[in-house]
Design a protein around this motif. Sequence first.
Motif, PDB file in Angstrom:
ATOM      1  N   ALA A 136      39.192 -72.278   1.756  1.00  0.00           N
ATOM      2  CA  ALA A 136      40.463 -72.884   1.356  1.00  0.00           C
ATOM      3  C   ALA A 136      41.117 -73.639   2.516  1.00  0.00           C
ATOM      4  CB  ALA A 136      41.416 -71.807   0.833  1.00  0.00           C
ATOM      5  N   GLU A 137      40.875 -73.207   3.744  1.00  0.00           N
ATOM      6  CA  GLU A 137      41.473 -73.844   4.914  1.00  0.00           C
ATOM      7  C   GLU A 137      40.675 -75.044   5.429  1.00  0.00           C
ATOM      8  OE1 GLU A 137      43.406 -69.850   6.960  1.00  0.00           O
ATOM      9  OE2 GLU A 137      41.283 -70.319   7.265  1.00  0.00           O
ATOM     10  N   SER A 138      39.437 -75.167   5.004  1.00  0.00           N
ATOM     11  CA  SER A 138      38.549 -76.197   5.537  1.00  0.00           C
ATOM     12  C   SER A 138      38.807 -77.553   4.897  1.00  0.00           C
ATOM     13  CB  SER A 138      37.085 -75.794   5.311  1.00  0.00           C
ATOM     14  OG  SER A 138      36.221 -76.845   5.697  1.00  0.00           O
ATOM     15  N   GLN A 139      39.313 -78.489   5.681  1.00  0.00           N
ATOM     16  CA  GLN A 139      39.538 -79.850   5.195  1.00  0.00           C
ATOM     17  C   GLN A 139      38.216 -80.537   4.858  1.00  0.00           C
ATOM     18  OE1 GLN A 139      42.537 -81.702   4.887  1.00  0.00           O
ATOM     19  NE2 GLN A 139      43.595 -79.750   5.134  1.00  0.00           N
ATOM     20  N   SER A 140      37.163 -80.206   5.580  1.00  0.00           N
ATOM     21  CA  SER A 140      35.865 -80.849   5.354  1.00  0.00           C
ATOM     22  C   SER A 140      35.112 -80.239   4.182  1.00  0.00           C
ATOM     23  CB  SER A 140      34.992 -80.728   6.608  1.00  0.00           C
ATOM     24  OG  SER A 140      34.584 -79.385   6.795  1.00  0.00           O
ATOM     25  N   GLY A 141      35.489 -79.029   3.803  1.00  0.00           N
ATOM     26  CA  GLY A 141      34.750 -78.330   2.757  1.00  0.00           C
ATOM     27  C   GLY A 141      33.481 -77.671   3.270  1.00  0.00           C
ATOM     28  N   LEU A 142      33.302 -77.685   4.587  1.00  0.00           N
ATOM     29  CA  LEU A 142      32.108 -77.107   5.199  1.00  0.00           C
ATOM     30  C   LEU A 142      32.500 -75.937   6.099  1.00  0.00           C
ATOM     31  CD1 LEU A 142      30.346 -80.426   6.181  1.00  0.00           C
ATOM     32  CD2 LEU A 142      29.758 -78.910   4.269  1.00  0.00           C
ATOM     33  N   PRO A 143      31.616 -74.938   6.225  1.00  0.00           N
ATOM     34  CA  PRO A 143      31.918 -73.817   7.119  1.00  0.00           C
ATOM     35  C   PRO A 143      31.829 -74.241   8.588  1.00  0.00           C
ATOM     36  CG  PRO A 143      29.747 -73.545   6.144  1.00  0.00           C
ATOM     37  CD  PRO A 143      30.347 -74.768   5.523  1.00  0.00           C
ATOM     38  N   MET A 144      32.573 -73.537   9.435  1.00  0.00           N
ATOM     39  CA  MET A 144      32.577 -73.819  10.872  1.00  0.00           C
ATOM     40  C   MET A 144      31.331 -73.278  11.561  1.00  0.00           C
ATOM     41  SD  MET A 144      36.524 -72.833  11.740  1.00  0.00           S
ATOM     42  CE  MET A 144      36.390 -73.240  13.475  1.00  0.00           C
ATOM     43  N   PHE A 145      30.689 -72.288  10.934  1.00  0.00           N
ATOM     44  CA  PHE A 145      29.543 -71.624  11.549  1.00  0.00           C
ATOM     45  C   PHE A 145      28.553 -71.279  10.449  1.00  0.00           C
ATOM     46  CE2 PHE A 145      27.164 -67.996  13.126  1.00  0.00           C
ATOM     47  CZ  PHE A 145      26.836 -68.416  14.408  1.00  0.00           C
ATOM     48  N   GLY A 146      27.296 -71.556  10.711  1.00  0.00           N
ATOM     49  CA  GLY A 146      26.263 -71.227   9.715  1.00  0.00           C
ATOM     50  C   GLY A 146      26.390 -72.077   8.465  1.00  0.00           C
ATOM     51  N   ASN A 147      25.907 -71.533   7.363  1.00  0.00           N
ATOM     52  CA  ASN A 147      25.905 -72.313   6.122  1.00  0.00           C
ATOM     53  C   ASN A 147      26.740 -71.685   5.002  1.00  0.00           C
ATOM     54  OD1 ASN A 147      24.319 -70.150   5.475  1.00  0.00           O
ATOM     55  ND2 ASN A 147      22.425 -71.308   5.218  1.00  0.00           N
ATOM     56  N   ARG A 148      27.622 -70.726   5.382  1.00  0.00           N
ATOM     57  CA  ARG A 148      28.502 -70.144   4.382  1.00  0.00           C
ATOM     58  C   ARG A 148      29.834 -69.778   5.020  1.00  0.00           C
ATOM     59  NH1 ARG A 148      28.381 -64.799   5.515  1.00  0.00           N
ATOM     60  NH2 ARG A 148      26.492 -64.018   6.468  1.00  0.00           N
ATOM     61  N   PHE A 149      30.863 -69.701   4.192  1.00  0.00           N
ATOM     62  CA  PHE A 149      32.178 -69.328   4.666  1.00  0.00           C
ATOM     63  C   PHE A 149      32.270 -67.814   4.833  1.00  0.00           C
ATOM     64  CE2 PHE A 149      33.034 -73.516   2.969  1.00  0.00           C
ATOM     65  CZ  PHE A 149      33.923 -74.028   3.904  1.00  0.00           C
ATOM     66  N   PRO A 150      33.209 -67.354   5.679  1.00  0.00           N
ATOM     67  CA  PRO A 150      33.394 -65.902   5.818  1.00  0.00           C
ATOM     68  C   PRO A 150      33.912 -65.318   4.500  1.00  0.00           C
ATOM     69  CG  PRO A 150      35.154 -67.074   6.947  1.00  0.00           C
ATOM     70  CD  PRO A 150      34.157 -68.105   6.488  1.00  0.00           C
ATOM     71  N   ARG A 151      33.630 -64.068   4.303  1.00  0.00           N
ATOM     72  CA  ARG A 151      34.111 -63.389   3.087  1.00  0.00           C
ATOM     73  C   ARG A 151      35.521 -62.912   3.287  1.00  0.00           C
ATOM     74  NH1 ARG A 151      28.801 -63.069   2.424  1.00  0.00           N
ATOM     75  NH2 ARG A 151      27.723 -61.453   3.497  1.00  0.00           N
TER      76      ARG A 151
END
Length: 133
Positions: A118-133
Amino acid sequence: MTNAAEVTNKALVLEAFDTLFNQRDYAAAERFWSPDYIQHSAHIAPGRDGLFNLIKTLPPTLRYEPGVIVAEGDYVIVHGRFSGHGRPVAWIAADILRIEDGVLAEHWDVLQDEATEAESQSGLPMFGNRFPR
């Protein structure tokens, strides 16, 4: 410096970080950090002892996950995630290390709280290939 030395330096950083942050083996970690270690991070006290003493204050749930790692000459940069440190969200870090005589001699870092989807303007995770839970 040859490509082989850069590969060796990357392996050194990964083993050092695992030994200190994940295994919490301070005696073994001493062989990776110079006794004259220079710390540029504003949130860590000077020297190897400053770093080790900080890690000793963190919960045993602290974990470090390496991501992208690059080396050029005596410098290694590793993009990683620190979680389980007792704060609400994990930290994403870019750690910059200078290697001298086969040990970590100097360190700089950039830390940022890990963004949720929800916080990601890019829609991409900052690390790896998934968002934190």
